[in-house]
Design a protein around this motif. Structure first.
Motif, short mmCIF file in Angstrom:
data_model
loop_
_atom_site.label_atom_id
_atom_site.label_comp_id
_atom_site.label_asym_id
_atom_site.label_seq_id
_atom_site.Cartn_x
_atom_site.Cartn_y
_atom_site.Cartn_z
N ASP A 48 -2.48 -5.92 -8.50
CA ASP A 48 -3.88 -5.80 -8.27
C ASP A 48 -4.11 -5.78 -6.77
OD1 ASP A 48 -4.72 -5.40 -10.91
OD2 ASP A 48 -4.77 -7.65 -11.24
N GLU A 49 -3.23 -6.32 -5.86
CA GLU A 49 -3.59 -6.48 -4.53
C GLU A 49 -3.21 -5.36 -3.83
OE1 GLU A 49 -1.17 -10.15 -4.57
OE2 GLU A 49 -2.50 -10.30 -6.33
N MET A 70 -11.51 -1.64 0.03
CA MET A 70 -10.65 -0.84 -0.48
C MET A 70 -11.60 -0.22 -2.09
SD MET A 70 -7.84 0.12 0.69
CE MET A 70 -6.41 -0.56 1.23
N GLU A 71 -12.28 -1.20 -2.50
CA GLU A 71 -12.94 -0.57 -3.94
C GLU A 71 -14.08 0.43 -3.43
OE1 GLU A 71 -12.31 -1.65 -6.81
OE2 GLU A 71 -13.87 -0.28 -7.68
N ASN A 126 -7.35 2.79 -13.61
CA ASN A 126 -6.61 1.72 -12.94
C ASN A 126 -7.46 1.51 -11.54
OD1 ASN A 126 -3.97 1.45 -14.52
ND2 ASN A 126 -4.45 3.38 -14.26
N LYS A 127 -7.67 0.24 -11.38
CA LYS A 127 -8.58 -0.17 -10.06
C LYS A 127 -7.97 -0.24 -8.96
CE LYS A 127 -12.45 -2.72 -11.78
NZ LYS A 127 -13.52 -3.47 -11.22
N PHE A 131 -2.26 -0.97 -3.58
CA PHE A 131 -3.22 0.22 -3.40
C PHE A 131 -2.29 1.47 -3.44
CE2 PHE A 131 -6.77 3.11 -2.35
CZ PHE A 131 -7.77 2.51 -3.19
N VAL A 145 0.81 -0.98 0.09
CA VAL A 145 -0.06 0.14 -0.13
C VAL A 145 0.87 1.05 -0.07
CG1 VAL A 145 -1.67 1.17 1.15
CG2 VAL A 145 -1.62 -1.30 1.29
N GLU A 200 -16.01 12.14 -4.12
CA GLU A 200 -15.47 13.39 -3.45
C GLU A 200 -14.50 14.33 -3.92
OE1 GLU A 200 -13.98 12.87 0.77
OE2 GLU A 200 -12.56 14.19 -0.09
N THR A 201 -13.68 13.85 -4.84
CA THR A 201 -12.57 14.65 -5.64
C THR A 201 -13.53 15.36 -6.87
OG1 THR A 201 -11.90 12.85 -6.76
CG2 THR A 201 -10.61 13.78 -4.92
N TYR A 212 -9.00 8.81 5.96
CA TYR A 212 -9.13 7.56 4.94
C TYR A 212 -7.93 6.56 5.06
CZ TYR A 212 -12.59 10.74 3.00
OH TYR A 212 -13.61 11.59 2.58
N LEU A 233 -13.93 2.49 -0.77
CA LEU A 233 -13.35 3.51 -0.78
C LEU A 233 -12.65 4.32 -1.79
CD1 LEU A 233 -11.57 5.18 1.77
CD2 LEU A 233 -9.66 3.98 1.38
N ARG A 234 -12.42 3.62 -2.85
CA ARG A 234 -11.94 4.20 -4.20
C ARG A 234 -12.96 4.90 -4.90
NH1 ARG A 234 -10.33 3.33 -9.57
NH2 ARG A 234 -12.03 2.07 -9.94
N TYR A 279 -2.51 5.62 -2.88
CA TYR A 279 -3.27 6.69 -2.57
C TYR A 279 -2.47 8.08 -3.32
CZ TYR A 279 -5.43 4.53 1.31
OH TYR A 279 -6.06 3.45 2.04
N ALA A 320 -6.57 5.71 -6.25
CA ALA A 320 -7.64 6.71 -5.52
C ALA A 320 -7.01 8.16 -5.65
CB ALA A 320 -8.12 6.23 -4.25
N PRO A 321 -7.92 9.21 -6.13
CA PRO A 321 -7.26 10.48 -6.20
C PRO A 321 -7.50 10.94 -4.58
CG PRO A 321 -9.26 10.34 -7.36
CD PRO A 321 -9.03 8.81 -6.87
N MET A 322 -6.71 12.06 -4.35
CA MET A 322 -7.27 12.79 -3.05
C MET A 322 -6.90 14.20 -3.16
SD MET A 322 -6.05 10.16 -0.14
CE MET A 322 -6.86 10.65 1.29
N LEU A 329 -13.84 8.17 -2.63
CA LEU A 329 -12.73 9.21 -3.02
C LEU A 329 -12.90 9.88 -4.44
CD1 LEU A 329 -9.75 7.80 -1.30
CD2 LEU A 329 -10.73 9.82 -0.81
N ILE A 330 -13.13 9.16 -5.37
CA ILE A 330 -13.41 9.60 -6.70
C ILE A 330 -14.50 10.52 -6.55
CG2 ILE A 330 -14.08 9.18 -9.14
CD1 ILE A 330 -12.19 6.72 -8.84
N MET A 363 -10.78 -6.35 0.21
CA MET A 363 -10.58 -5.86 -1.33
C MET A 363 -11.87 -5.04 -1.29
SD MET A 363 -7.94 -6.78 -3.04
CE MET A 363 -8.38 -7.02 -4.62
#
Lengths: 169, 187
Positions: free
Chosen positions: A43-44, B12-13, A67-68, A46, A22, B22-23, A86, B15-16, A48, A71-73, B19-20, B9
């Motif tokens: 894939d496993e 996390m999905e 991309n899975k 993450f 991560v 929110e932004t 978060y 959360l992602r 930020y 995450a954007p912040m 977050l998207i 998992m």
């Protein structure tokens, strides 16, 4: 102009990014290097991606949707308490900010989020810390208490840039 | 073991996606209509200065201005007109009373100096009067030089042609601040 992480890999330095990590990425901008990190993590893992400027964020959101594991912040890296809800703990921190207090920013974030024996890479831009002082003196003054690290000169590919690779004790 | 990994998992999905969302909302706020007004008014003033410099250069050339150059000038003037119409629409939608009292360009200029319509509505009328005259105001406070009577507001025709400019600027500023307050707080 290539990405700084890719330049480090091409030179043959060991980066210690494993699959399933991560990662906290400070200063993601357009998301070119962030995508490379996300491919290395797999894939496993993450990633930020932190960024302050809204104009650059538009592009980054597109990359994150494709991309899975990204995450954007839209937060300021100076204030880790605003986005602490978060993030739990991270294995790796990658920082590429051109700020005057960038070492201080890293120490704040690492104290809060980095696991024990977690790894990190800092890209330091010497001219944004002090434009007048010669860079060799700047690097001598630099110290990170509680971390093992080595300093790498990147003069050939990126002017006045240094990379710091290390881990928490 | 597998179950715990699967639940992690899924978390996390979630959360992602959160977050998207929110932004994207934050980006909408950052590129709101206030910001559009500010950037459009700055673009128009930049276009104006470019057009005048080009025009001066073409006058120097005299008869030997080619058709290419004249077309370029026409295109830039067209672009300025289109941008101005868009700005007018935006201003009439967001702050109709301000546009009536101050005009389109001066109103947009005031908004861009203040930062947003909300900030302009919160200002006292004496501050509206001196917007854009910060340098001379602080010189007055530091050294005791003459106090400024008006800032950007002097571009308005009523202030320009008035005999006593300071008095006219004070009256116009109070009218403008009333109008913006009605626009922002009332409907």
């Amino acid at each position: 102009m290539t990405s700084k992480l890719k330049a480090l890999i091409d030179k043959g330095y060991k980066i210690n990014l494993n699959k399933g990590d991560v990662v906290l990425y400070l200063g993601a901008s357009h998301g070119v290097t962030a995508k490379i990190v996300s491919e290395m993590v797999g894939d496993e893992g993450f990633v930020y991606c932190l960024e302050v400027a809204p104009t650059v964020m538009k592009e980054l959101v597109k990359v994150c949707k494709a991309n899975k594991n990204m995450a954007p912040m839209l937060y300021d890296a100076n204030k880790p308490e605003t986005y602490a809800k978060y993030i739990d703990k991270v294995d790796f921190i990658y920082q590429d900010l051109a700020q005057r207090n960038q070492i201080n920013i890293f120490l704040k974030n690492a104290k809060r989020f980095l696991k024990e024996k977690g790894r990190f890479i800092l890209i330091v831009k010497a001219s944004s810390i002090d434009a007048v002082k010669p860079k060799k003196e700047l690097i001598k003054e630099l110290n990170l208490p509680g971390y093992d690290y080595e300093i790498i000169d990147m003069e050939k590919t990126h002017k006045k840039h240094y990379a710091i690779i290390g881990r928490k004790k | 073991m597998l179950k715990s990994i699967c639940s992690k998992m899924n978390n996390m999905e979630d959360l992602r996606i959160k977050l998207i969302k929110e932004t994207e909302e934050k980006l909408k706020q950052a590129f709101s209509e206030d910001n559009l007004i500010i950037h459009l008014s700055r673009l128009i003033s930049e276009l104006d200065s470019m057009i005048t410099t080009l025009n001066n250069r073409f006058l120097m050339l005299g008869d030997k201005v080619g058709e290419v150059n004249q077309e370029l000038l026409k295109k830039m003037q067209d672009a300025r007109l289109k941008n101005f119409k868009q700005l007018e629409k935006l201003m009439l939608k967001n702050c109709p009373r301000l546009t009536k009292t101050a005009g389109v360009e001066l109103g947009a200029n005031l908004v861009s100096q203040a930062g947003s319509i909300k900030k302009l509505a919160m200002m006292a009328s004496s501050k509206v009067q001196l917007l854009g005259a910060e340098k001379s105001l602080f010189r007055h406070l530091k050294t005791g030089a003459k106090a400024p009577k008006f800032g950007i507001i002097c571009l308005h025709e009523d202030v320009k042609n008035a005999e006593n400019k300071g008095k006219a600027a004070r009256v116009l500023a109070s009218e403008i601040s009333k109008a913006v307050k009605q626009d922002y707080f009332g409907k």
